[in-house]
Design an enzyme around this catalytic site. Structure first.
Site, PDB file in Angstrom:
ATOM      1  N   LYS A 162      27.116  49.321  43.964  1.00 59.20           N
ATOM      2  CA  LYS A 162      27.056  48.089  43.167  1.00 59.20           C
ATOM      3  C   LYS A 162      26.663  46.891  44.023  1.00 59.20           C
ATOM      4  O   LYS A 162      25.792  46.109  43.646  1.00 59.20           O
ATOM      5  CB  LYS A 162      28.422  47.829  42.520  1.00 59.20           C
ATOM      6  CG  LYS A 162      28.547  46.455  41.917  1.00 59.20           C
ATOM      7  CD  LYS A 162      29.927  46.206  41.375  1.00 59.20           C
ATOM      8  CE  LYS A 162      30.938  45.749  42.377  1.00 59.20           C
ATOM      9  NZ  LYS A 162      30.914  44.329  42.750  1.00 59.20           N
ATOM     10  N   ASN A 163      27.299  46.749  45.178  1.00 58.91           N
ATOM     11  CA  ASN A 163      27.045  45.536  45.962  1.00 58.91           C
ATOM     12  C   ASN A 163      25.643  45.508  46.574  1.00 58.91           C
ATOM     13  O   ASN A 163      25.086  44.435  46.778  1.00 58.91           O
ATOM     14  CB  ASN A 163      28.124  45.365  47.037  1.00 58.91           C
ATOM     15  CG  ASN A 163      29.445  44.927  46.433  1.00 58.91           C
ATOM     16  OD1 ASN A 163      29.495  44.538  45.262  1.00 58.91           O
ATOM     17  ND2 ASN A 163      30.507  44.994  47.208  1.00 58.91           N
ATOM     18  N   CYS A 200      38.002  33.195  42.931  1.00 57.66           N
ATOM     19  CA  CYS A 200      38.211  34.344  42.065  1.00 57.66           C
ATOM     20  C   CYS A 200      39.571  34.914  42.386  1.00 57.66           C
ATOM     21  O   CYS A 200      40.305  34.354  43.190  1.00 57.66           O
ATOM     22  CB  CYS A 200      37.117  35.374  42.229  1.00 57.66           C
ATOM     23  SG  CYS A 200      37.297  36.280  43.739  1.00 57.66           S
ATOM     24  N   ARG A 208      36.496  31.439  47.461  1.00 58.18           N
ATOM     25  CA  ARG A 208      35.260  32.069  47.932  1.00 58.18           C
ATOM     26  C   ARG A 208      34.217  30.993  48.214  1.00 58.18           C
ATOM     27  O   ARG A 208      33.304  30.768  47.428  1.00 58.18           O
ATOM     28  CB  ARG A 208      34.721  33.053  46.867  1.00 58.18           C
ATOM     29  CG  ARG A 208      35.692  34.097  46.373  1.00 58.18           C
ATOM     30  CD  ARG A 208      35.845  35.284  47.281  1.00 58.18           C
ATOM     31  NE  ARG A 208      34.711  36.181  47.350  1.00 58.18           N
ATOM     32  CZ  ARG A 208      34.553  37.286  46.645  1.00 58.18           C
ATOM     33  NH1 ARG A 208      35.438  37.615  45.736  1.00 58.18           N
ATOM     34  NH2 ARG A 208      33.517  38.075  46.835  1.00 58.18           N
ATOM     35  N   ASP A 255      37.578  45.877  50.678  1.00 62.42           N
ATOM     36  CA  ASP A 255      37.473  46.463  49.331  1.00 62.42           C
ATOM     37  C   ASP A 255      38.164  47.830  49.229  1.00 62.42           C
ATOM     38  O   ASP A 255      38.231  48.412  48.143  1.00 62.42           O
ATOM     39  CB  ASP A 255      35.999  46.610  48.923  1.00 62.42           C
ATOM     40  CG  ASP A 255      35.380  45.272  48.544  1.00 62.42           C
ATOM     41  OD1 ASP A 255      36.115  44.272  48.475  1.00 62.42           O
ATOM     42  OD2 ASP A 255      34.153  45.229  48.317  1.00 62.42           O
ATOM     43  N   ARG A 284      33.901  46.588  35.830  1.00 62.34           N
ATOM     44  CA  ARG A 284      32.869  45.817  36.536  1.00 62.34           C
ATOM     45  C   ARG A 284      32.180  46.652  37.608  1.00 62.34           C
ATOM     46  O   ARG A 284      31.019  46.407  37.923  1.00 62.34           O
ATOM     47  CB  ARG A 284      33.508  44.602  37.234  1.00 62.34           C
ATOM     48  CG  ARG A 284      33.826  43.443  36.344  1.00 62.34           C
ATOM     49  CD  ARG A 284      34.354  42.299  37.171  1.00 62.34           C
ATOM     50  NE  ARG A 284      33.619  42.238  38.426  1.00 62.34           N
ATOM     51  CZ  ARG A 284      34.077  41.713  39.561  1.00 62.34           C
ATOM     52  NH1 ARG A 284      35.278  41.184  39.593  1.00 62.34           N
ATOM     53  NH2 ARG A 284      33.353  41.702  40.646  1.00 62.34           N
TER      54      ARG A 284
END
Ligand code: UD1
Length: 430
Positions: free
Chosen positions: A22-23, A117, A122, A305, A397
């Site tokens: 995803k990133n 967030c 951030r 993460d 997500r």
């Protein structure tokens, strides 16, 4: 509101295929705007963040054709606007990659300033520092960052903190600046390398991605390409810890084992067996897990993460473990939820002290963010009895077909949106 309902206690056993990262995909999709030619991107994960970014890009004139679930054709020849709507940035912070991409190509970008967030504040000061160093004027008006330049000119930029987002964003803008840019103290994450490889496949001249110095020689034009995104190392790591916490035996397929080294090292330390193949890793947890200490760091250190996934696993490991979060200040919210499942944890600042218990017991918990949400699902799978996870929209997500993949490994988990559906699941299991 959708929830996961889980009946825990089954070891996960079998094989699972990992989706595209995803990133990496977020950076690559944004970078695709930098050519007028049509670009084919494959191994795209079918997750909410990606679909929202594609919508944001369509809204400024990018033609997007989803040719399969995991492949997209994009043409940006008719981008009429360089201003992105707040609705998108609210849903997905990484649409800030459009600043670097639009600034590089059109020398102007207007993108709403992303807020904080759930995992902490951030800031994007380093992104802005980089754009300014390339000669852009950057101002903030009515909540938008407006970056503009007559010409972008290569520069020497030192990043004060190692930042994935700033590295990628500055690299994109510099790819179409005049002359040479050197970025120092860069992030070395695999997705930084993937975005650089994608830009190079379009004709950019970027060297050193994956080290802490990236050298870029700007080009005037980027051209068409066909590109396949790397596998998602965080999704892979999540399944590896799910195997460990449930005392399972899982072959995690379609991965780059090198990207998983920090995760693999920790799994070995806590007593799992990890076997590496060319593009797969097998995790077997046959004995009681042992405690360990871990500190999150930029790549190749242990990823932030993956902090919640190891946190829930250590809650079941014999002895006391110390988990230190050094990247984001608010990544221990899941510990309160875990305590409700019987974990013995104490959080002091950026450290969590976890004393392993023999068993967790099912409870109703809420996903505080994407990765912590996935970690609470792992806790539910390992726990005795029923766990209900609320707010799973966060998990969607970033995890493609999470419950389907877990079910294929023997997990009893269902996504439900009503009490009736939950009841049906309970009746089915008896
Ligand atoms: C990316 C990942 C996210 C991951 C994080 C760290 C994406 C879309 N997201 O986020 O999943 O958790 O890397 O691996 O790829 N910082 C500043 N100023 C800046 C930018 C960052 O001080 O201008 C700080 C942050 O507050 C944080 C640290 O730098 O403490 C690292 O953040 P960064 O690597 O930028 O994270 P993201 O790119 O936002």
């Amino acid at each position: 509101m959708e929830q996961y309902i889980i009946r825990g206690g089954n070891p996960l056993v079998g094989e699972v295929e990992i989706s595209g990262a995803k990133n990496a995909a977020l950076g690559i999709l944004a970078a695709a705007i930098m050519t007028d030619d049509t670009v084919l991107i494959e191994n795209l994960p079918d997750v909410r963040d990606i679909n929202v970014l594609l919508e944001a890009m369509e809204s400024i004139g990018v033609k997007v054709e989803r040719i399969t679930k995991h492949a997209v054709l994009m043409n940006s020849a008719n981008v009429g606007e360089v201003s992105v709507d707040y609705e998108y940035i609210k849903k997905i912070r990484a649409s800030y990659y459009l600043i670097g991409a639009l600034l590089g190509k059109y020398k102007r970008a207007e993108v709403p300033l992303p807020g904080g967030c759930n995992i902490g504040s951030r800031p994007i000061d380093l992104h802005i520092k980089g754009f300014k160093a390339l000669g852009a004027k950057v101002s903030i008006r009515k909540g938008f960052i407006i970056a503009e330049a007559e010409h972008l000119k290569g520069s020497h930029i030192y990043l004060d903190t190692v930042s994935v987002g700033a590295t990628i964003n500055i690299m994109m803008a510099a790819a179409m600046a005049e002359g040479r840019t050197i970025i120092e103290n860069c992030a070395r994450e695999p997705h930084v390398v993937d975005v650089a490889n994608f830009l190079n496949s379009m004709g950019a001249n970027i060297k050193g991605a994956g080290t802490d110095v990236i050298r870029i020689r700007g080009v005037q034009r980027l051209h068409k390409t066909e590109y396949s995104i790397i596998p998602d190392q965080i999704e892979a790591g999540t399944f590896m810890f799910a195997a460990a916490a449930t005392k399972g035996d899982v072959m995690v397929k379609h991965v780059i084992p090198k990207h998983l080294e920090a995760t693999t090292a920790k799994l070995l330390e806590i007593g799992c067996e990890v076997e590496e193949f060319d593009d797969a890793v097998r995790v077997v947890a046959s004995k009681r897990l042992r405690s360990t200490n871990v500190k999150t760091l930029p790549y190749p250190g242990y990823p932030t993460d993956m902090q919640p996934q190891i946190g829930v696993t250590l809650a079941l490991a014999a002895g006391t473990s110390i988990v230190t979060e050094s990247i984001f200040e608010n990544r221990f919210k899941y510990m309160d939820e875990l305590a409700r499942m019987g974990a013995v944890v104490r959080v002091e600042g950026n450290t969590a002290i976890i004393t392993g218990v023999d068993k967790l017991s099912g409870a109703r918990v809420s996903a505080p963010d994407l990765r912590a949400g996935a970690a609470l699902v792992i806790a539910g799978l390992a726990a005795e009895g029923e766990t209900v996870v609320d707010d799973i929209v966060y998990i969607q997500r970033g995890y493609e077909e999470f419950e389907e993949k877990l079910r294929s490994l023997g997990a009893e988990i269902e996504r439900v949106n009503s009490d009736r559906a939950a009841q049906k699941f309970r009746l089915k299991l008896g």
